[in-house]
Scaffold this active site. Structure first.
Site, PDB file in Angstrom:
ATOM      1  N   GLU A 107       6.499  -3.263   8.815  1.00 27.89           N
ATOM      2  CA  GLU A 107       5.837  -4.511   9.203  1.00 27.89           C
ATOM      3  C   GLU A 107       6.823  -5.510   9.784  1.00 27.89           C
ATOM      4  OE1 GLU A 107       2.633  -4.579   5.667  1.00 27.89           O
ATOM      5  OE2 GLU A 107       3.320  -6.556   6.272  1.00 27.89           O
TER       6      GLU A 107
ATOM      7  N   ARG B 131       0.811  -1.184   0.092  1.00 30.62           N
ATOM      8  CA  ARG B 131       2.059  -1.470   0.799  1.00 30.62           C
ATOM      9  C   ARG B 131       2.295  -0.323   1.776  1.00 30.62           C
ATOM     10  NH1 ARG B 131       1.702  -5.923  -0.383  1.00 30.62           N
ATOM     11  NH2 ARG B 131       3.068  -7.279  -1.589  1.00 30.62           N
TER      12      ARG B 131
ATOM     13  N   HIS C 292      -2.034  -7.638   7.615  1.00 33.97           N
ATOM     14  CA  HIS C 292      -1.724  -7.955   6.210  1.00 33.97           C
ATOM     15  C   HIS C 292      -2.493  -9.195   5.717  1.00 33.97           C
ATOM     16  CE1 HIS C 292       1.584  -7.262   2.989  1.00 33.97           C
ATOM     17  NE2 HIS C 292       0.482  -7.753   2.438  1.00 33.97           N
TER      18      HIS C 292
HETATM   19  P1  NAP Z   1      -1.756  -3.486 -10.910  1.00 32.39           P
HETATM   20  O1  NAP Z   1      -2.875  -4.112 -11.654  1.00 32.39           O
HETATM   21  O2  NAP Z   1      -0.411  -3.440 -11.521  1.00 32.39           O
HETATM   22  O3  NAP Z   1      -2.235  -2.011 -10.515  1.00 32.39           O
HETATM   23  C1  NAP Z   1      -1.383  -1.045 -10.004  1.00 32.39           C
HETATM   24  C2  NAP Z   1      -1.943   0.314 -10.364  1.00 32.39           C
HETATM   25  O4  NAP Z   1      -1.118   1.316  -9.764  1.00 32.39           O
HETATM   26  C3  NAP Z   1      -1.946   0.570 -11.871  1.00 32.39           C
HETATM   27  O5  NAP Z   1      -3.176   1.148 -12.241  1.00 32.39           O
HETATM   28  C4  NAP Z   1      -0.783   1.507 -12.072  1.00 32.39           C
HETATM   29  O6  NAP Z   1      -0.953   2.464 -13.115  1.00 32.39           O
HETATM   30  C5  NAP Z   1      -0.719   2.249 -10.761  1.00 32.39           C
HETATM   31  N1  NAP Z   1       0.678   2.666 -10.528  1.00 32.39           N
HETATM   32  C6  NAP Z   1       1.785   1.911 -10.672  1.00 32.39           C
HETATM   33  N2  NAP Z   1       2.883   2.629 -10.390  1.00 32.39           N
HETATM   34  C7  NAP Z   1       2.454   3.855 -10.072  1.00 32.39           C
HETATM   35  C8  NAP Z   1       3.119   5.025  -9.687  1.00 32.39           C
HETATM   36  N3  NAP Z   1       4.448   5.095  -9.612  1.00 32.39           N
HETATM   37  N4  NAP Z   1       2.360   6.115  -9.400  1.00 32.39           N
HETATM   38  C9  NAP Z   1       1.029   6.070  -9.510  1.00 32.39           C
HETATM   39  N5  NAP Z   1       0.336   4.958  -9.868  1.00 32.39           N
HETATM   40  C10 NAP Z   1       1.047   3.878 -10.150  1.00 32.39           C
HETATM   41  O7  NAP Z   1      -1.556  -4.215  -9.507  1.00 32.39           O
HETATM   42  P2  NAP Z   1      -2.663  -4.899  -8.580  1.00 32.39           P
HETATM   43  O8  NAP Z   1      -2.760  -6.346  -8.909  1.00 32.39           O
HETATM   44  O9  NAP Z   1      -3.887  -4.071  -8.575  1.00 32.39           O
HETATM   45  O10 NAP Z   1      -1.931  -4.790  -7.159  1.00 32.39           O
HETATM   46  C11 NAP Z   1      -1.606  -3.518  -6.617  1.00 32.39           C
HETATM   47  C12 NAP Z   1      -0.744  -3.668  -5.382  1.00 32.39           C
HETATM   48  O11 NAP Z   1      -1.546  -4.092  -4.290  1.00 32.39           O
HETATM   49  C13 NAP Z   1       0.358  -4.731  -5.463  1.00 32.39           C
HETATM   50  O12 NAP Z   1       1.506  -4.248  -6.109  1.00 32.39           O
HETATM   51  C14 NAP Z   1       0.593  -5.094  -4.013  1.00 32.39           C
HETATM   52  O13 NAP Z   1       1.685  -4.383  -3.483  1.00 32.39           O
HETATM   53  C15 NAP Z   1      -0.698  -4.688  -3.329  1.00 32.39           C
HETATM   54  N6  NAP Z   1      -1.382  -5.866  -2.751  1.00 32.39           N
HETATM   55  C16 NAP Z   1      -1.574  -5.952  -1.413  1.00 32.39           C
HETATM   56  C17 NAP Z   1      -2.205  -7.058  -0.871  1.00 32.39           C
HETATM   57  C18 NAP Z   1      -2.422  -7.209   0.603  1.00 32.39           C
HETATM   58  O14 NAP Z   1      -2.311  -8.328   1.103  1.00 32.39           O
HETATM   59  N7  NAP Z   1      -2.762  -6.173   1.322  1.00 32.39           N
HETATM   60  C19 NAP Z   1      -2.647  -8.101  -1.700  1.00 32.39           C
HETATM   61  C20 NAP Z   1      -2.444  -7.972  -3.066  1.00 32.39           C
HETATM   62  C21 NAP Z   1      -1.794  -6.851  -3.595  1.00 32.39           C
HETATM   63  P3  NAP Z   1      -0.852   2.094 -14.684  1.00 32.39           P
HETATM   64  O15 NAP Z   1      -2.277   1.816 -15.101  1.00 32.39           O
HETATM   65  O16 NAP Z   1      -0.288   3.298 -15.310  1.00 32.39           O
HETATM   66  O17 NAP Z   1       0.031   0.886 -14.796  1.00 32.39           O
END
Ligand code: NAP
Length: 317
Positions: A266, A237, A284
């Site tokens: 954005e 993000r 995006h």
């Molecule tokens: P996820 O499985 O929940 O992974 C998020 C990771 O970030 C987890 O390992 C988590 O640690 C870590 N994290 C969470 N909060 C944190 C913090 N405050 N400080 C440091 N690390 C932290 O989510 P995901 O499915 O991989 O998706 C991740 C993000 O990618 C989404 O939230 C979304 O915003 C973004 N995304 C973007 C696109 C795009 O179109 N560009 C598409 C999809 C997703 P823990 O292991 O401790 O929980």
């Protein structure tokens, strides 16, 4: 029959799944909902299927007062545009679409790594402008990706999928930072601090969620720690990165390039970035494959169908 609002045009299968059981209105606009639209939607519909840009803030829930909606079934895994605490306080549940977009988003991270390292954007612009006058040994020399070091910030679903691609596909040595320890089924080293990670890798990729807890997690200190040959990639993000610090680091040559799919304000992309040849800029596109968008829509629809049938939603946040 309950009333459902889908806030963007969606693949037919998604609307079909909802319409079979409920009265569905589809907003015929690809842009974000206005304040007035969000308030009216909370008052008039039983469930809403919103997405990025629909900023359901605490103020919107408070202004709606008489809220009919019991569920915001977000289309997307990231839900930092919804104030979940305020939603709950007003009796509104929130769901998201985890997992179904992991591969598409990881593929796009590799697209940005490769395109930036191999100067694909520059090359394409050269060819399209009719300015390519033939191969020569020193033309548009980029950086090798195979066998280099990959750093992941946030080793969640998408972080791991990027790391696997780097390790198995490109023989990269993977290191990462994460909020908590992770048990992984491929080789990768967890590093204590962001700056230590930044200092040792060739590619630093951000995959944490957006929102208050990660706001400007990546700033001047991290860019200063990176190698001058380092490439920074953000598929998470925009607000996770201090964009002004990124621009300053690129201008100063503290890092070699950047691949970005998301931006702090954005769809506004700073002119400074648009003028830099060593930056790959995508609009995006992380989850933008037909298969993935249909799967996201169907999961959001299934959350609504479960909720309106009185069952627990499939993927609550
Ligand atoms: P996820 O499985 O929940 O992974 C998020 C990771 O970030 C987890 O390992 C988590 O640690 C870590 N994290 C969470 N909060 C944190 C913090 N405050 N400080 C440091 N690390 C932290 O989510 P995901 O499915 O991989 O998706 C991740 C993000 O990618 C989404 O939230 C979304 O915003 C973004 N995304 C973007 C696109 C795009 O179109 N560009 C598409 C999809 C997703 P823990 O292991 O401790 O929980």
């Amino acid at each position: 029959m309950k009333k459902v609002l889908v806030t963007r045009p969606m693949p037919d299968a998604v609307i079909g799944a909802l319409s079979a059981a409920h009265k569905v209105a589809v907003r015929d606009d690809t842009g974000p909902m206005s304040r007035v639209e969000m308030i009216a939607a909370l008052q008039r519909f039983d469930a809403i299927l919103p997405t990025i840009g629909d900023a359901f803030s605490a103020e919107i829930f408070a202004a709606a007062s008489e809220i009919r909606a019991g569920l915001l079934a977000n289309f997307g895994v990231g839900y930092n545009h919804i104030d979940v605490t305020a939603a709950r306080a007003h009796g509104v549940e929130v769901t998201n679409t985890p997992g179904v977009l992991t591969d598409a988003t990881a593929d796009l991270a590799l697209t940005l790594i490769l395109a930036t390292a191999r100067r694909a954007g520059e090359g394409e612009r050269l060819v399209r402008a009719g300015r390519w006058h033939g191969w020569h040994p020193t033309q548009l020399l980029g950086q090798q990706v195979t066998g280099t070091r990959l750093g992941i910030v946030g080793m969640g679903r998408i972080g791991q999928a990027i790391a696997r691609r780097g390790h198995y596909g490109f023989g990269m040595e993977v290191a990462y930072t994460n909020r908590s320890p992770k048990a992984l089924d491929f080789p990768a080293r967890q590093i204590e601090t962001l700056t230590a990670l930044a200092a040792e890798v060739d590619f630093l990729v951000v995959a944490v969620p957006g929102g208050a807890a990660t706001h400007h997690l990546i700033g001047a200190e991290v860019f200063a720690a990176m190698k001058p040959t380092g490439i920074f990639v953000n598929i998470a993000r925009g607000d996770v990165v201090d964009e002004a610090a990124l621009i300053a680091a690129l201008k100063a040559g503290e890092i070699a390039g950047a691949g970005l799919d998301v931006y702090e304000n954005e769809p506004e992309v700073p002119e400074a970035l648009r003028l830099m040849e060593n930056v790959t800029l995508l609009p995006h596109l992380g989850s933008a494959t037909l298969e993935t968008r249909a799967a996201m829509g169907l999961l959001a629809a299934d959350n609504i169908l479960s909720f309106l049938a009185g069952e627990a939603p499939i993927s609550p946040v």
